[in-house]
Design an enzyme around this catalytic site. Structure first.
Site, PDB file in Angstrom:
ATOM      1  N   CYS A 262      78.600  10.847  32.218  1.00  0.00           N
ATOM      2  CA  CYS A 262      79.282  10.480  30.988  1.00  0.00           C
ATOM      3  C   CYS A 262      78.268  10.009  30.060  1.00  0.00           C
ATOM      4  CB  CYS A 262      80.372   9.212  31.318  1.00  0.00           C
ATOM      5  SG  CYS A 262      79.846   8.183  32.317  1.00  0.00           S
ATOM      6  N   SER A 295      76.800   7.933  35.426  1.00  0.00           N
ATOM      7  CA  SER A 295      76.631   7.138  33.865  1.00  0.00           C
ATOM      8  C   SER A 295      75.343   7.851  33.548  1.00  0.00           C
ATOM      9  CB  SER A 295      76.646   5.658  33.958  1.00  0.00           C
ATOM     10  OG  SER A 295      75.403   5.150  34.216  1.00  0.00           O
ATOM     11  N   ASP A 296      75.276   7.723  31.956  1.00  0.00           N
ATOM     12  CA  ASP A 296      73.979   8.119  31.608  1.00  0.00           C
ATOM     13  C   ASP A 296      72.931   6.900  31.688  1.00  0.00           C
ATOM     14  OD1 ASP A 296      71.767   9.169  30.299  1.00  0.00           O
ATOM     15  OD2 ASP A 296      72.888   9.979  28.751  1.00  0.00           O
ATOM     16  N   CYS A 297      71.712   6.865  31.568  1.00  0.00           N
ATOM     17  CA  CYS A 297      70.801   5.955  31.941  1.00  0.00           C
ATOM     18  C   CYS A 297      70.930   4.444  30.958  1.00  0.00           C
ATOM     19  CB  CYS A 297      69.317   6.268  32.220  1.00  0.00           C
ATOM     20  SG  CYS A 297      69.327   7.854  33.349  1.00  0.00           S
ATOM     21  N   SER A 299      73.638   3.203  30.329  1.00  0.00           N
ATOM     22  CA  SER A 299      74.676   3.423  29.592  1.00  0.00           C
ATOM     23  C   SER A 299      75.967   2.060  29.772  1.00  0.00           C
ATOM     24  CB  SER A 299      75.777   4.737  29.394  1.00  0.00           C
ATOM     25  OG  SER A 299      76.157   5.197  30.456  1.00  0.00           O
TER      26      SER A 299
END
Ligand SMILES: *[C@@H]1O[C@H](CO)[C@@H](O)[C@H](O)[C@H]1NC(C)=O
Ligand SMILES: *[C@@H]1O[C@H](CO)[C@@H](O)[C@H](O)[C@H]1NC(C)=O
Ligand SMILES: *[C@@H]1O[C@H](CO)[C@@H](O)[C@H](O)[C@H]1NC(C)=O
Ligand SMILES: *[C@@H]1O[C@H](CO)[C@@H](O)[C@H](O)[C@H]1NC(C)=O
Ligand SMILES: *[C@@H]1O[C@H](CO)[C@@H](O)[C@H](O)[C@H]1NC(C)=O
Ligand SMILES: *[C@@H]1O[C@H](CO)[C@@H](O)[C@H](O)[C@H]1NC(C)=O
Length: 768
Positions: A262, A295-297, A299
């Site tokens: 995401c 999750s994106d880093c 995020s």
């Protein structure tokens, strides 16, 4: 700072230390759990028993873990569970177009100093060759496995990027397969399967794990004061379903990807990593992801500190877990999950679900099967990285992708080496190295720059023309001098990561600085052909060069990878017949001046003057359209077979029996067996062998604000001079001819659909 000898000394010591550390790392065995040879007592654990089914093993493992141990395995830098023989695993590796050095779990060493660096994805996409997409995936995962065996990489790679390249200014457009959902979906499936599928046919296991990202409608990095951490993408249901979601859907359903990531942005006011409808509802529920949601880093931190989605990090942790996030790139879940459980915001059973999805993925990767040297890919090592065949594939991919945008017949391309006594090679990208590999790159095996590639065939004179691509300072006199003396000129212009990259969207879409001036000046003094080469991720407004008869040819080479210069030379000298086609529209600069990049609406809006995006909706002027691309041959298409009418059988009592219906719901019972064939004869009427891409487009009836044109399918064929072949498309009425209505539902429009192939048009009437 560099003048200070103490600082220099420290830098020197650090680099010696780090190279020793790298060397030491090169000696490391790969990370894996259940090392029964070292600790025979591990044999008693069912989770170490590779003969049991994976779900049983995961359940066995998770029930042995303490809450703290589970929490330590919700983050990319996962914590070891020493008492059970499980080492800490680094989840974050990347392999967008070759094993990448982005991501802390991968590094290069003296043992594996580089990996094959394929063209940036946007150029590979321009090949429209699904076999190539898949083959690149296979080679990348083989090199990745080899690096894993040396302790130099993980097994989970957060690639590909399947966001739609909606706006030409987007700095990450280069990472994507372009603006079209059909092409992007096919790329996603082929590349993911290439990465993940094993040679031994074991469908339950993975060669490496891929991740389709960034879910979803993530399309702005940093433009006019809006960055991705604060961006709220306002997206209609219709655009969501017919533009932004399809690549993710194909990636999960057809590619069977091991992960979806995401994104940073919000969609319609909700951060994607905290939206249960998008994650639990769609990815896990409707599409049945077999793997983990990451999750994106950082995020989750972004949700707290930029979106202000909740007041406390515990609430954010709970929201993410409850929404369906299994793995957090970052540390939010490490630090705040326990607090969230204690506060009653999330149940431990939700943590169990998350950690089970993560461990299940690792089990499918063989991480719990003991020593990898005894497993299928165990013999891969440094000898399997940067092999001549892999590097040749990088060159082949660039050749297949390069697009011939303009060519003046007879006087220009291809050049005949024996008739060129000297070739002027001019421009800030003429001797490019790193620029050729774009972002999310690794360390390439080697580079062949454009200058080196061209110099292998003819005598060259080199003049950079500008200090760098920014091209504030231009060396007009020097450039004109070498151009005037040469038999032909190749100008290699364009951008690099200082112009378009992650966190850098463009403002202007013309050539940077004084590049256009340099091109025109050089072209005005040249005696022979002038070949303009654009090296860039996104499209450029080069109308001036298109219109200038002194610029006799134009090529777009994307960011062509480590062998880019060799591939360019293959095309310039006619050793390869260009067949690439633009995977995105090239807009005029006026577009960038008029349209707010934050406007996510694909469809034009007369009331606001928004012209819409991509060939599917944008009706304005283009510099070059989607699908444009010339060849040294020409091709003729003849329609052999296509129906004029297709009837949809309706059940008695259907509402459209009695009333006028403009469209039908694309429901299963309506759609059953509604497939027809479109057959064509395609002939190479030129003198040179080459590949040709056959595009099947349709223009649906103008209801539901349907796209003006959309790509149904494409096929690529190789044809010798004067050779012809038959190309057949299976058109599935509900899949191909349907449109999405204003509420996001799939509809089959009744009435006339116009099919287009090349210059051919064929009307097909869809009736009840
Ligand atoms: C990963 O986590 C361990 C502790 O679990 C820590 O020692 C290490 O520094 C971390 N590494 C990175 C790259 O964050
Ligand atoms: C071109 O680039 C290569 C690689 O960086 C370098 O070795 C070579 O000297 C350059 N050539 C010229 C003429 O500057
Ligand atoms: C390009 O060159 C200019 C000087 O002409 C310099 O100011 C600028 O920093 C350079 N840009 C990059 C990305 O190196
Ligand atoms: C093309 O070159 C000629 C000189 O060779 C020059 O007179 C003319 O202006 C050039 N055309 C353009 C459009 O620059
Ligand atoms: C950029 O932002 C400024 C300030 O918010 C705004 O006035 C301007 O219209 C924006 N530019 C475009 C092209 O939307
Ligand atoms: C597609 O790519 C593969 C792999 O490089 C190549 O062998 C094949 O010839 C290409 N197909 C066409 C039609 O060009």
């Amino acid at each position: 700072m560099a003048a200070n000898p103490h600082v220099l000394a420290i830098v020197f010591i650090l680099s010696v230390l780090s190279s020793q550390w790298m060397y030491a790392a090169a000696q490391n065995p790969p990370l894996f759990a259940c090392d029964i040879d070292k600790d025979p007592t591990l044999k008693k654990f069912s989770f170490c028993d590779a003969s049991l089914d994976i779900k049983t093993r995961v359940n066995d493992l998770v029930k042995r873990l303490t809450l703290e141990e589970k929490i330590g395995n919700l983050v990319n830098n996962a914590t070891s569970v020493d008492r059970l023989g499980i080492p800490g695993y680094g989840w974050w590796s990347e392999a967008l177009h070759g094993v990448s050095k982005t991501g802390p779990a991968t590094f290069f060493s003296s043992l594996v100093p580089g990996a094959t660096s394929f063209p940036q994805v946007i150029l590979t996409a321009a090949s429209f060759n699904e076999t190539l997409f898949r083959t690149i995936g296979e080679v990348v995962s083989t090199e990745a496995r080899a690096m894993y065996n040396m302790g130099l990489a993980g097994l989970t790679f957060w690639s590909p990027n399947v966001n739609i390249f909606r706006d030409p200014r987007w700095g990450r457009g280069q990472e994507t397969p372009g603006e079209d959902p059909t092409l992007t979906s096919k790329y996603a499936v082929a590349f993911v399967q290439g990465l993940q599928e094993r040679d031994d046919g074991d469908k339950k296991r993975l060669k490496v794990g891929a991740s389709c990202k960034h879910y979803t409608a993530y399309d702005v990095d940093n433009w006019n004061g809006t960055d991705r951490y604060h961006f709220n993408a306002v997206v209609t249901k219709q655009d969501m379903e017919d533009t932004f979601q399809p690549p993710f859907k194909s990636c999960v359903l057809d590619g069977n990807v091991a992960s979806v990531m995401c994104s940073y942005n919000e969609v319609n006011g909700k951060p994607t990593c905290g939206d249960p409808d998008l994650l639990k509802g769609v990815i896990r529920g409707k599409w049945k992801l077999n793997g983990y949601v990451s999750s994106d880093c950082d995020s989750l931190d972004v949700m707290l500190t930029s979106h202000h989605w909740e007041k406390t990090p515990e609430e954010i942790a709970a929201d993410a877990l409850n929404a369906g996030v299994d793995l957090n790139c970052g540390n939010s879940l490490r630090f705040h999950t326990e607090g969230a459980i204690k506060a009653g915001l999330v149940k431990e059973s939700v943590v169990d679900r998350a950690v089970s999805n993560n461990f299940e993925t690792l089990m499918r990767l063989g991480f719990f099967d003991g020593n990898p040297s005894k497993q299928v890919y165990g013999s891969l090592g440094p000898k399997d990285v940067c092999t001549p065949a892999n590097q040749e594939l990088a060159r082949e991919a660039a050749r297949q992708g390069i697009v011939l945008l303009k060519n003046t017949p007879r006087s220009s391309l291809p050049l005949i080496p024996t008739s060129i006594k000297s070739l002027a090679v001019i421009g800030p990208n003429a001797n490019a190295t790193e620029t050729m590999i774009g972002n999310y790159a690794g360390v390439p095996c080697q580079y062949t720059t454009p200058l080196q590639g061209l110099s292998a065939s003819v005598k060259t004179i080199y003049e950079p023309g500008c200090v760098n691509v920014t091209c504030f300072i231009v060396r007009i006199a020097e450039a004109k001098k070498v151009a005037a003396e040469a038999d032909a000129v190749v100008l290699v212009m364009g951008s690099d990561l200082s112009i378009e990259a992650e966190t850098i969207d463009r403002i202007d879409i013309t050539l940077p600085g004084q590049q256009s001036f340099l091109v025109s000046q050089v072209a005005s003094v040249s005696r022979g052909p002038v070949i303009l080469v654009i090296m860039s991720g996104g499209g450029m407004d080069i109308q001036f060069a298109k219109d200038n008869p002194n610029v006799t040819s134009i090529l777009w080479v994307g960011f062509p990878g480590e062998a880019g210069g060799a591939a360019l030379a293959d095309i310039v000298f006619g050793r390869f017949n260009p067949s690439g086609r633009l995977p995105m529209t090239w807009y005029p600069q006026s577009f960038a001046e008029k349209v707010a990049m934050t406007n996510m609406n694909m469809r034009p809006d007369l009331t606001t003057g928004h012209p819409g995006y991509t060939y599917r909706f944008y009706k304005g002027e283009t510099v070059y359209p989607f699908g444009h691309g010339l060849s040294y041959s020409s091709h003729a298409h003849h329609l052999v077979k296509a129906p004029k009418f297709v009837s949809i059988p309706l059940e008695e009592g259907h509402v459209c029996w009695s009333s006028e219906c403009k469209s039908l719901d694309a429901l299963e019972h309506v759609c059953r067996n509604l497939v027809f064939e479109v057959k064509l004869r395609v002939m190479n009427v030129g003198n040179m062998e080459g590949s040709h891409i056959v595009f099947l487009f349709s223009s649906p009836p103008t209801i539901h604000d349907a796209p003006q044109k959309k790509l149904l399918d494409f096929q690529k064929v190789v044809l010798a001079s004067r050779q012809w072949t038959t190309v057949s498309f299976k058109v599935d009425v509900c899949n191909h001819l349907s449109v999405v209505d204003e509420d996001g539902n799939k509809k089959v429009p009744l009435g006339v659909h116009v099919l287009h192939v090349g210059d051919l048009q064929h009307s097909l009437n869809l009736k009840i």
